[in-house]
Every structure is written in structure tokens, then in C-alpha cells.
Motif scaffolding. Structure first.
Motif, mmCIF file in Angstrom:
data_model
loop_
_atom_site.group_PDB
_atom_site.id
_atom_site.type_symbol
_atom_site.label_atom_id
_atom_site.label_comp_id
_atom_site.label_asym_id
_atom_site.label_seq_id
_atom_site.Cartn_x
_atom_site.Cartn_y
_atom_site.Cartn_z
ATOM 1 N N GLU A 77 0.826 -1.379 0.005
ATOM 2 C CA GLU A 77 -0.106 -0.176 -0.104
ATOM 3 C C GLU A 77 0.881 1.314 0.355
ATOM 4 O OE1 GLU A 77 -3.428 0.195 2.264
ATOM 5 O OE2 GLU A 77 -3.877 -1.396 1.983
ATOM 6 N N PRO A 78 1.660 1.573 0.701
ATOM 7 C CA PRO A 78 2.360 2.875 0.396
ATOM 8 C C PRO A 78 3.747 2.670 -0.370
ATOM 9 C CG PRO A 78 3.210 1.163 2.685
ATOM 10 C CD PRO A 78 2.002 0.597 2.291
ATOM 11 N N LEU A 79 4.108 1.655 -1.054
ATOM 12 C CA LEU A 79 5.105 1.653 -1.779
ATOM 13 C C LEU A 79 4.060 2.303 -3.016
ATOM 14 C CD1 LEU A 79 7.225 1.214 -3.239
ATOM 15 C CD2 LEU A 79 6.522 -0.975 -3.767
ATOM 16 N N ALA A 80 2.633 1.660 -3.151
ATOM 17 C CA ALA A 80 1.657 1.640 -4.283
ATOM 18 C C ALA A 80 1.567 3.031 -4.474
ATOM 19 C CB ALA A 80 0.539 1.063 -3.964
ATOM 20 N N ALA A 81 1.151 3.943 -3.010
ATOM 21 C CA ALA A 81 1.197 5.689 -2.732
ATOM 22 C C ALA A 81 2.073 6.628 -4.181
ATOM 23 C CB ALA A 81 0.501 5.785 -1.011
ATOM 24 N N LEU A 82 3.461 5.152 -3.382
ATOM 25 C CA LEU A 82 4.836 6.425 -3.899
ATOM 26 C C LEU A 82 4.500 5.947 -5.445
ATOM 27 C CD1 LEU A 82 6.776 7.470 -2.293
ATOM 28 C CD2 LEU A 82 8.378 6.333 -2.717
ATOM 29 N N ALA A 86 3.773 9.742 -8.613
ATOM 30 C CA ALA A 86 5.370 9.765 -9.715
ATOM 31 C C ALA A 86 4.635 9.339 -10.927
ATOM 32 C CB ALA A 86 6.140 7.951 -9.602
ATOM 33 N N GLU A 87 3.554 8.264 -10.961
ATOM 34 C CA GLU A 87 2.591 9.062 -12.132
ATOM 35 C C GLU A 87 2.226 9.942 -12.070
ATOM 36 O OE1 GLU A 87 0.288 5.212 -12.354
ATOM 37 O OE2 GLU A 87 1.883 3.441 -12.671
ATOM 38 N N ARG A 88 2.081 10.261 -11.387
ATOM 39 C CA ARG A 88 1.157 11.802 -11.085
ATOM 40 C C ARG A 88 2.360 13.435 -11.662
ATOM 41 N NH1 ARG A 88 -1.472 10.068 -6.601
ATOM 42 N NH2 ARG A 88 -0.372 11.929 -5.554
ATOM 43 N N ASN A 89 2.792 12.161 -11.016
ATOM 44 C CA ASN A 89 4.252 13.954 -11.172
ATOM 45 C C ASN A 89 5.004 13.524 -11.889
ATOM 46 O OD1 ASN A 89 2.690 14.204 -8.184
ATOM 47 N ND2 ASN A 89 3.394 16.148 -9.013
ATOM 48 N N HIS A 90 5.685 13.340 -13.289
ATOM 49 C CA HIS A 90 6.461 12.905 -13.842
ATOM 50 C C HIS A 90 6.345 13.598 -14.582
ATOM 51 C CE1 HIS A 90 4.538 11.183 -17.256
ATOM 52 N NE2 HIS A 90 3.814 10.710 -16.442
ATOM 53 N N ALA A 91 5.291 14.501 -14.859
ATOM 54 C CA ALA A 91 5.584 15.442 -16.221
ATOM 55 C C ALA A 91 5.987 15.985 -15.684
ATOM 56 C CB ALA A 91 4.474 15.538 -16.899
ATOM 57 N N ALA A 92 5.778 17.197 -14.270
ATOM 58 C CA ALA A 92 6.046 18.069 -13.592
ATOM 59 C C ALA A 92 8.146 17.628 -12.929
ATOM 60 C CB ALA A 92 5.480 18.126 -12.123
ATOM 61 N N VAL A 93 7.976 16.685 -13.448
ATOM 62 C CA VAL A 93 10.251 16.113 -13.626
ATOM 63 C C VAL A 93 10.304 16.901 -14.574
ATOM 64 C CG1 VAL A 93 11.758 14.314 -12.462
ATOM 65 C CG2 VAL A 93 9.218 14.726 -10.791
ATOM 66 N N ALA A 94 9.776 16.564 -15.458
ATOM 67 C CA ALA A 94 10.665 16.088 -17.025
ATOM 68 C C ALA A 94 10.272 17.594 -16.577
ATOM 69 C CB ALA A 94 9.660 15.338 -17.878
ATOM 70 N N ALA A 95 9.529 19.004 -16.557
ATOM 71 C CA ALA A 95 9.742 19.903 -16.956
ATOM 72 C C ALA A 95 10.098 20.668 -16.035
ATOM 73 C CB ALA A 95 8.038 20.994 -16.593
ATOM 74 N N ALA A 96 10.636 20.175 -14.748
ATOM 75 C CA ALA A 96 11.292 20.760 -14.347
ATOM 76 C C ALA A 96 12.947 20.683 -15.065
ATOM 77 C CB ALA A 96 11.587 20.324 -12.840
ATOM 78 N N ARG A 97 13.331 19.912 -15.095
ATOM 79 C CA ARG A 97 14.572 19.391 -15.991
ATOM 80 C C ARG A 97 14.714 20.183 -16.847
ATOM 81 N NH1 ARG A 97 15.451 12.515 -14.948
ATOM 82 N NH2 ARG A 97 14.529 12.730 -13.280
ATOM 83 N N THR A 98 13.799 20.302 -18.106
ATOM 84 C CA THR A 98 14.013 21.295 -18.956
ATOM 85 C C THR A 98 14.345 22.364 -18.213
ATOM 86 O OG1 THR A 98 12.218 19.530 -20.344
ATOM 87 C CG2 THR A 98 12.726 22.007 -21.216
#
Lengths: 110, 110
Positions: A77-82, A86-98
Motif C-alpha cells: 500500500e505505501p509503495l503503491a502510494a509512492l 510518481a505517475e501523477r508527477n513525472h511530467a512535472a519532473v520532466a518539465a523541471a529538468r527541461t
DNA sequence: CAGGATCCCTTCCGATACTG
DNA sequence: CAGTATCGGAAGGGATCCTG
């Protein structure tokens, strides 16, 4: 202990086993690019820490099944939450990297 | 991306920053055994991925403050859940290791 | 104080070959 | 099929020295 959760393969193997028991070769196919060596090692550590149990069927050729036990399920459960985060925010991370790459080029360039 | 969360130091640094902004040297003291080298590298990656922001105060000598931004805060909850799980279950893991070591010695010994 | 650069040792891990 | 054993390259990371 957090180190083990942090291990690259451990999480992936656990997520596959979340879908039910799997045999060694099935795990190898389900986790892309994992080598036999790392799969064996990862499973040994998970078994050692009580996350999975190993069942050997003395057929010929032998087959071995791995399944999550209670401890393994409880951390799903905690792992799935994480993972969900990650799935919700990977786009935000990609944008930050750019953005970071762009400011790097601007800041240190000629 | 899960690799980064898996990094040994990243999680520890994030948990310290969860308590509020910290300066470079304060982080070094708060995260035991981390070297300047790894602290710098970890912070760069966190900055690059948009988890923390870096504020340089042009004092003399200079001081640099790191703080979690929105993205960093948003992942604190799932991370905390995982840490909480680890704290609740580390005893069970330790017990499993003891059992495993015992069965190892029994199974492979002379 | 914060961090970059270099050296160098250790660990990780993939490829390969062999076994029950 | 499900591993184990060995080797060698690649990567991780500490110690040290240097700079703005």
C-alpha cells in the motif's frame, strides 16, 4: 532498510508479485532488462527479509514459485502510494529538468 | 524516476528539508556521514528535478539555503507513509533475517 | 561557507559458462 | 528450468586540495 526499498529492481519485482505468484522465468520476462543474476539476488534478499516465500516444485525440470507473504503485502500500500505519486508527477519532473537544462545553458555558456 | 527516490541520500535529505529550509552546512550536519561531495550532488539532482529551490545569499562568506517547493512537499506524504511502514515493520524484518540465517546454517552446514 | 576538480579504491553488475 | 561461479569493465563514492 530503506536502502533495500531503494534498490532499483526490488520495487519492480515487488510490483510484479503484487499481481500474484510468479515463477522465476515469468519474473524475468515481466521485469524488463533484469538479468538472471540480479533477479536471483533480488529474490534472495526479499526472501531473507521475509517479503516473499519460495516454493520449489520437484518436477522435472524443476519450477520455483515466488509469492508475497503477509509482510510483503503490507508494504504494497505505501509503495503503491509512492508509485501513484510518481505517475501523477513525472511530467512535472520532466518539465523541471527541461527548465534546469535551459538555465544551465544560459548561465554557464559563452 | 523511482531510481532517484531509491537513492540512499536523497530520501534522507528530503526528510530533513521537510522540517523547513536548511543551509548547506546544516544539511551536512543533519544527515550523518554524508560527504560534501554527495550532499552537493544530491542537492543538484533534487534542484534539477524541481523538488527543492536554491537561494544564494550574497553575504560574505556566502550562505546558501535549500527549501522544498510545491513538488517536493507533495511527495512528502507518500514518502512519510513508506517511512512509517518501515518503522512499524523493521522488527519483523529483523526477525525474518534471523530465521533466514538460521535456516541457511542448518541447510548448508556439515 | 559552499562547492568544483582530481585521485583512487571499492562495489556493482552484465556477460559467459557450467550444474542439478 | 532455475539457478551458481567467475571475471572484467563501469560506476559509486570517500579523501584531499583548490576557489570565489
Amino acid at each position: 532498510m530503506l536502502d533495500r526499498l531503494g534498490d532499483k529492481w526490488t520495487t519492480l519485482v515487488l510490483l510484479v508479485l503484487a499481481g500474484g505468484p510468479r515463477r522465476f522465468s515469468a519474473l524475468g520476462r515481466a521485469v524488463p532488462d533484469i538479468s538472471k543474476r540480479m533477479l536471483t539476488q533480488t529474490l534472495r534478499e526479499l526472501e531473507r527479509d521475509g517479503f516473499v516465500t519460495r516454493h520449489v516444485f520437484p518436477t522435472k525440470p524443476p519450477s520455483v514459485e515466488y509469492r508475497l507473504d503477509a509482510l510483503g503485502h503490507s508494504m504494497l500500500e505505501p509503495l503503491a502510494a509512492l508509485v501513484a505519486w510518481a505517475e501523477r508527477n513525472h511530467a512535472a519532473v520532466a518539465a523541471a529538468r527541461t527548465r534546469y537544462a535551459a538555465s544551465e545553458a544560459a548561465g554557464h555558456g559563452p
